[in-house]
Design a protein around this motif. Structure first.
Motif, short mmCIF file in Angstrom:
data_model
loop_
_atom_site.label_atom_id
_atom_site.label_comp_id
_atom_site.label_asym_id
_atom_site.label_seq_id
_atom_site.Cartn_x
_atom_site.Cartn_y
_atom_site.Cartn_z
N ILE A 147 -6.77 -19.74 -8.98
CA ILE A 147 -7.79 -20.78 -9.15
C ILE A 147 -7.61 -21.50 -10.48
O ILE A 147 -7.72 -22.75 -10.56
CB ILE A 147 -9.20 -20.16 -9.04
N ARG A 151 -6.94 -25.49 -10.80
CA ARG A 151 -7.83 -26.39 -11.53
C ARG A 151 -7.04 -27.32 -12.46
O ARG A 151 -7.39 -28.48 -12.64
CB ARG A 151 -8.86 -25.58 -12.33
N PHE A 168 -14.47 -22.08 -5.26
CA PHE A 168 -13.30 -21.69 -4.48
C PHE A 168 -13.53 -20.39 -3.71
O PHE A 168 -12.71 -20.02 -2.87
CB PHE A 168 -12.08 -21.56 -5.38
N ARG A 174 -13.53 -25.01 -0.30
CA ARG A 174 -12.07 -25.01 -0.17
C ARG A 174 -11.62 -26.09 0.83
O ARG A 174 -10.61 -26.76 0.62
CB ARG A 174 -11.57 -23.64 0.27
N LEU A 196 -3.75 -23.63 -2.85
CA LEU A 196 -5.01 -23.55 -2.12
C LEU A 196 -4.88 -22.70 -0.86
O LEU A 196 -5.80 -21.96 -0.50
CB LEU A 196 -5.50 -24.95 -1.76
N ASP A 200 -7.06 -19.42 -0.07
CA ASP A 200 -7.79 -19.27 1.18
C ASP A 200 -7.44 -17.95 1.86
O ASP A 200 -8.33 -17.24 2.36
CB ASP A 200 -7.48 -20.45 2.09
#
Length: 352
Positions: A147, A151, A168, A174, A196, A200
């Motif tokens: 994360i 960012r 997140f 997300r 990402l 996830d």
């Protein structure tokens, strides 16, 4: 006569040193850190050390876990020695330097000096919880790293694009970020989408583990969950780190192991002052800290006790330490109740 065998554990080898009741060195042996090596150590101990055997193992978590399990399976008496105690024993030794035999001797003498050390215990139920909690925490740490990287990529693409601090961890957020990235081209956007996807995937696994841990705790530790401020993850952490509460002779021993036993630091007119203990299981200490902080925020016995300590002149830090010490007693009895289902729930306090 009781013979104490101290073990200095490493990834490749284990070194054992045996001492008599006064700490005099009797024998030593180094073996491979394998099942065959552990069996060789047992044969050596039974052949050369007549008497009742007690094994002291420096508590190094993954390095010592396999040795502990195999010694316990062989019916041996095993105790865990905190590394800090071992260091103190080595510092007071007349023998200078550092080596595996010197460290193993220090472990053995620490066992002689501290007769109330917790015995080692491997309950499959608590070990299962510990493994699941440790795995979830590893995934959370990895997700946090991902994360933070994501960012920076988002900031590079558009400094004004905002994602909530814990966004997140939420599937809706997300998906929002994914849709925003789909509208952008370039390598940075491509890398951000890739990260990402990893976030996830990790979040789904974290949620699955949390559900599994919650189901196990609700089934096995209802008394622990009944303590205000003790959620499923905290209860699982306590159960996993405690291993088996019956290995502690008293709630005071449990508090010492958790690092919440109060240390007096007063002289003259400062009577009654205490400070934090930096020894003990810091994971268990952190779990008790979370319960204490939660109880301070909500109405209940914990908050009443905390405010009473403040009114009596304690600082906020000292009052919190005293509350954690009282909570260790509550947790100790709750663990006993959960491992002895015949104990009536009415006998248990639910807060400090």
């Amino acid at each position: 006569m009781v013979i104490v065998i101290g073990a200095d554990v490493h990834k490749g080898t284990h070194t054992f040193v045996a001492v008599d009741a006064v700490g005099r060195k009797l024998s030593e042996k180094t073996v491979r850190a394998t099942t065959a090596g552990h069996e060789a150590a047992l044969r050596w101990a039974r052949r050369e050390l007549p008497g009742e055997l007690r094994w002291g193992i420096e508590d190094c978590r993954h390095l010592s876990a396999r040795l502990e399990r195999e010694l316990l399976a062989a019916g041996q008496d095993v105790v865990r020695v905190p590394p800090k105690l071992m260091a103190q024993a080595r510092a007071s030794s007349r023998e200078r330097g550092k080596s595996d035999p010197i460290d193993a001797l220090a472990v053995a003498r620490a066992v002689l000096r501290e007769p109330d050390l917790p015995v080692a215990s491997h309950d499959e139920s608590t070990r299962e919880l510990k493994l699941l909690v440790d795995r979830r925490e590893d995934l959370v740490s990895e997700r946090t790293r991902q994360i933070n990287r994501l960012r920076w990529h988002l900031h590079e693409l558009d400094p004004e694009f905002d994602v909530p601090t814990k966004g997140f961890a939420i599937g809706k957020q997300r998906r929002r970020v994914n849709e925003w990235l789909d509208a952008r081209n370039g390598l940075v956007a491509e890398l951000a989408r890739d990260i990402l996807i990893d976030i996830d995937t990790g979040s789904s696994r974290i949620d699955e583990l949390e559900k599994r841990i919650t189901a196990l705790v609700q089934d096995r530790y209802p008394h622990l969950l009944a303590i205000p401020g003790c959620g499923p993850l905290t209860a699982a952490k306590i159960a996993g780190e405690t291993a088996n509460v019956h290995r502690f002779r008293s709630e005071a021993c449990f508090a010492m192991n958790a690092g919440v036993a109060l240390l007096p630091v007063w002289s003259g007119n400062t009577r009654g002052r205490v400070r934090m203990s930096r020894s003990g299981n810091r994971q268990l200490n952190a779990a008790l800290h979370r319960i204490a902080v939660t109880q301070i925020r909500v109405n209940g016995l914990g908050r009443v006790y905390y405010r009473k300590r403040l009114e009596n002149g304690d600082s906020t830090v000292e009052a919190l330490r005293c509350l954690k010490r009282r909570l260790s007693r509550v947790v100790f009895h709750a663990l006993h109740a959960d491992q002895q289902p015949t104990l009536p729930p009415a006998n248990l306090p639910l807060a400090a």
